[in-house]
Scaffold this motif. Structure first.
Motif, PDB file in Angstrom:
ATOM      1  N   ARG A 187       0.822  -1.215   0.000  1.00  0.00           N
ATOM      2  CA  ARG A 187       0.000   0.000   0.000  1.00  0.00           C
ATOM      3  C   ARG A 187       0.852   1.260   0.000  1.00  0.00           C
ATOM      4  O   ARG A 187       0.504   2.244  -0.638  1.00  0.00           O
ATOM      5  CB  ARG A 187      -0.939   0.006   1.210  1.00  0.00           C
ATOM      6  CG  ARG A 187      -2.036  -1.022   1.116  1.00  0.00           C
ATOM      7  CD  ARG A 187      -2.972  -0.889   2.273  1.00  0.00           C
ATOM      8  NE  ARG A 187      -3.867  -2.026   2.346  1.00  0.00           N
ATOM      9  CZ  ARG A 187      -4.748  -2.198   3.286  1.00  0.00           C
ATOM     10  NH1 ARG A 187      -4.868  -1.318   4.254  1.00  0.00           N
ATOM     11  NH2 ARG A 187      -5.536  -3.252   3.294  1.00  0.00           N
ATOM     12  N   LYS A 188       1.966   1.215   0.702  1.00  0.00           N
ATOM     13  CA  LYS A 188       2.849   2.383   0.716  1.00  0.00           C
ATOM     14  C   LYS A 188       3.481   2.615  -0.652  1.00  0.00           C
ATOM     15  O   LYS A 188       3.617   3.748  -1.098  1.00  0.00           O
ATOM     16  CB  LYS A 188       3.930   2.227   1.789  1.00  0.00           C
ATOM     17  CG  LYS A 188       3.395   2.351   3.198  1.00  0.00           C
ATOM     18  CD  LYS A 188       4.498   2.230   4.220  1.00  0.00           C
ATOM     19  CE  LYS A 188       3.928   2.331   5.621  1.00  0.00           C
ATOM     20  NZ  LYS A 188       4.952   2.154   6.649  1.00  0.00           N
ATOM     21  N   PHE A 194       0.835   4.003  -2.845  1.00  0.00           N
ATOM     22  CA  PHE A 194       0.569   5.391  -2.454  1.00  0.00           C
ATOM     23  C   PHE A 194       1.658   6.324  -2.999  1.00  0.00           C
ATOM     24  O   PHE A 194       1.367   7.424  -3.466  1.00  0.00           O
ATOM     25  CB  PHE A 194       0.468   5.505  -0.927  1.00  0.00           C
ATOM     26  CG  PHE A 194       0.070   6.871  -0.464  1.00  0.00           C
ATOM     27  CD1 PHE A 194      -1.226   7.320  -0.639  1.00  0.00           C
ATOM     28  CD2 PHE A 194       1.002   7.711   0.116  1.00  0.00           C
ATOM     29  CE1 PHE A 194      -1.597   8.594  -0.226  1.00  0.00           C
ATOM     30  CE2 PHE A 194       0.642   8.984   0.533  1.00  0.00           C
ATOM     31  CZ  PHE A 194      -0.662   9.427   0.362  1.00  0.00           C
ATOM     32  N   LEU A 195       2.900   5.875  -2.966  1.00  0.00           N
ATOM     33  CA  LEU A 195       3.989   6.681  -3.538  1.00  0.00           C
ATOM     34  C   LEU A 195       3.832   6.831  -5.057  1.00  0.00           C
ATOM     35  O   LEU A 195       4.089   7.904  -5.613  1.00  0.00           O
ATOM     36  CB  LEU A 195       5.347   6.061  -3.201  1.00  0.00           C
ATOM     37  CG  LEU A 195       5.780   6.159  -1.729  1.00  0.00           C
ATOM     38  CD1 LEU A 195       7.069   5.379  -1.507  1.00  0.00           C
ATOM     39  CD2 LEU A 195       5.942   7.607  -1.322  1.00  0.00           C
ATOM     40  N   ARG A 248      -1.576  -6.364   2.286  1.00  0.00           N
ATOM     41  CA  ARG A 248      -0.604  -5.448   2.861  1.00  0.00           C
ATOM     42  C   ARG A 248       0.822  -5.708   2.375  1.00  0.00           C
ATOM     43  O   ARG A 248       1.634  -4.816   2.311  1.00  0.00           O
ATOM     44  CB  ARG A 248      -0.632  -5.530   4.384  1.00  0.00           C
ATOM     45  CG  ARG A 248      -1.935  -5.048   4.981  1.00  0.00           C
ATOM     46  CD  ARG A 248      -1.800  -4.937   6.493  1.00  0.00           C
ATOM     47  NE  ARG A 248      -2.997  -4.386   7.068  1.00  0.00           N
ATOM     48  CZ  ARG A 248      -3.263  -3.094   7.168  1.00  0.00           C
ATOM     49  NH1 ARG A 248      -2.420  -2.230   6.706  1.00  0.00           N
ATOM     50  NH2 ARG A 248      -4.377  -2.678   7.712  1.00  0.00           N
TER      51      ARG A 248
END
Length: 175
Positions: A6-7, A10-11, A88
């Protein structure tokens, strides 16, 4: 070290938004007066000459705009999918179950129906930002062609699925 999907997505979303914002700071043409002159005189010159002169005047604004929008939308779709499926990390991707044929058939038709106004909006948006020259007055042809092509492929997929069901004696309840 765990890599959180997810990170990363998101980036990527932030990258797309950054490209989109950067494109909004640029102008469409290097010389606005010359571009206006070209557009107003587009009926008086040949198409080849128009396209050559227009290419010399155009900046990379639309390229950055398209890249930013495409990356942003793709990242949003992936982020929504990962949140809905509670994914995740990379190892969570192995546990995803595929959907059945009936749901694939229903979703492909719903997505095709959504593509009709989406295609219309896409071409109207491109016309509004100046991607088509003034003498190109028939964007309706490309809208109809794109929608018809998608319907054709959806029909072929449906026929293929029915044929496979008969051949392998499976029952998917779609016919």
């Amino acid at each position: 070290m765990k890599i959180i999907l997810r990170k990363i997505i998101f980036l990527i979303l932030l990258l797309g938004i950054g490209l989109l914002i950067f494109s909004l700071t640029m102008s469409y043409y290097t010389d606005k007066e010359a571009a206006e002159e070209l557009i107003s005189g587009s009926y008086d010159i040949g198409k080849t000459e128009y396209y050559e002169r227009e290419a010399e005047l155009r900046t990379h604004k639309t390229t950055f705009m398209d890249l930013g929008a495409g990356i942003s939308v793709s990242a949003l779709v992936l982020l929504g999918f990962f949140i809905a499926k509670r994914i995740r990390k990379f190892s969570d991707l192995i546990q995803i179950m595929s959907i059945n044929k009936t749901l694939i058939f229903i979703l492909s038709n719903v997505i095709w129906l959504v593509l009709i106004p989406g295609t219309h909006f896409y071409h109207i948006f491109r016309r509004g930002r100046g991607d088509y020259p003034p003498f190109a007055d028939s964007i309706g042809i490309s809208i109809i062609n794109q929608i018809s092509l998608l319907l054709f492929y959806d029909t072929i997929e449906f026929i293929h699925r029915i044929d496979n069901d008969k051949k392998y004696n499976t029952n998917t309840n779609i016919h």
